[in-house]
Scaffold this active site. Sequence first.
Site, PDB file in Angstrom:
ATOM      1  N   GLU A   8      -7.106   5.427  -8.533  1.00  0.00           N
ATOM      2  CA  GLU A   8      -8.383   5.917  -8.027  1.00  0.00           C
ATOM      3  C   GLU A   8      -9.011   7.005  -8.890  1.00  0.00           C
ATOM      4  OE1 GLU A   8     -10.425   6.523  -3.735  1.00  0.00           O
ATOM      5  OE2 GLU A   8      -8.402   5.768  -3.988  1.00  0.00           O
ATOM      6  N   ASP A  37       0.852  -1.190   0.000  1.00  0.00           N
ATOM      7  CA  ASP A  37       0.000   0.000   0.000  1.00  0.00           C
ATOM      8  C   ASP A  37       0.888   1.242   0.000  1.00  0.00           C
ATOM      9  OD1 ASP A  37      -2.415   1.302   0.008  1.00  0.00           O
ATOM     10  OD2 ASP A  37      -2.714   1.179   2.166  1.00  0.00           O
ATOM     11  N   LYS A  53     -10.110   2.221  -9.064  1.00  0.00           N
ATOM     12  CA  LYS A  53     -10.465   2.292  -7.650  1.00  0.00           C
ATOM     13  C   LYS A  53     -11.603   3.288  -7.456  1.00  0.00           C
ATOM     14  CE  LYS A  53      -7.768   1.968  -3.382  1.00  0.00           C
ATOM     15  NZ  LYS A  53      -6.453   2.286  -2.776  1.00  0.00           N
ATOM     16  N   PHE A  79     -11.946  -1.935   5.024  1.00  0.00           N
ATOM     17  CA  PHE A  79     -10.955  -1.187   5.804  1.00  0.00           C
ATOM     18  C   PHE A  79     -10.972  -1.630   7.268  1.00  0.00           C
ATOM     19  CE2 PHE A  79      -9.615   2.887   3.429  1.00  0.00           C
ATOM     20  CZ  PHE A  79      -9.493   2.188   2.245  1.00  0.00           C
ATOM     21  N   THR A 124     -13.290   0.560  -2.839  1.00  0.00           N
ATOM     22  CA  THR A 124     -12.584   0.896  -1.614  1.00  0.00           C
ATOM     23  C   THR A 124     -13.499   1.599  -0.617  1.00  0.00           C
ATOM     24  OG1 THR A 124     -10.548   1.938  -0.790  1.00  0.00           O
ATOM     25  CG2 THR A 124     -11.768   3.105  -2.515  1.00  0.00           C
TER      26      THR A 124
END
Length: 317
Positions: free
Chosen positions: A95, A16, A131, A177, A155
């Site tokens: 994203e 990440d 994303k 998450f 996400t």
Amino acid sequence: MNQLDFLKTYSTVVVDTGNMESINKYNPQDATTNPSLILQSVNSGLYNFLIEKSVVYAKKLGGSKVQIVRNAVNKLSVCIGVEILKKIPGKISTEVNASFSFHYDFSLLEAKKIINMYEEEGIDRSRILIKLAATWQCIQVAKELKKYKINSNLTLLFSFAQAKACAQAKVYLISPFVGRILDWYMDKGLIDFYSVSEDPGVLSVKKIFDYYKNYGYKTIIMAASFRNKDQVLALSGCDYLTVSPVILNSLQESTDFFPKNLINLGCENKIVSNIYSESDFLLEHNEDAMAVEKLSDGIRKFIFDQNQLELIIQKYI
């Protein structure tokens, strides 16, 4: 073997970060980025040459100043993604502007632009995950993108409702998450004594994992946003784990054995046949106060970092 080596035998490990040194050090299969990580990379000063390239590209496309800046930010994200893809065998997640999280048409258009930019750089769309925030609108965008052989990473996933909607839409991958769920419970004073076995973020992923495997859903579960190594180890066996360099380093420095904690027992039931409607989704998601708050907070933070990126690009223009 160290714990990172063991972990790679249980789950696909994703780094990440947008930092090349970390990617070289930990040899992940895939990598993920977001506006916050791109901003960190830009602030390091290592990618100034890519900023200049992105601005030149955006100016050639033309349009209003706002369009030029946004195209330059997209191009910069793509250029960093291209650099990362040179170092990994798998996929990169890039994203869509989080300010479009509740707008189907804008998110769809932005996703196609990003794919086009990658293909202009010679990167096949099979190596890209678009994303998107796991709102109802973006889940439907991901469903539509599959028609064009474009896969997505949904996400900011906090609720079981989000996970069910993604499975029904046959989304390629979700990112629940873990750490941000724990943060919420800690901030609200709802946890007196911490135990990883009772960590609400860990339990959330386990619930999604069991549901997906029990009903035969193919959507990949990539647990994300870890706060400590114990959370990662507790979810060993999850399809994918996207982990920060700090925790990867901690795993690499330890040789203590740990078991595979999530086991796919196979499909016992047929895929749920009833249609999960938008109203069903909104009502169920709304029942989870943590998920409502953290999804909104996550979108706001990504928009803030997106705006910071745009301010940096404006200086170059």
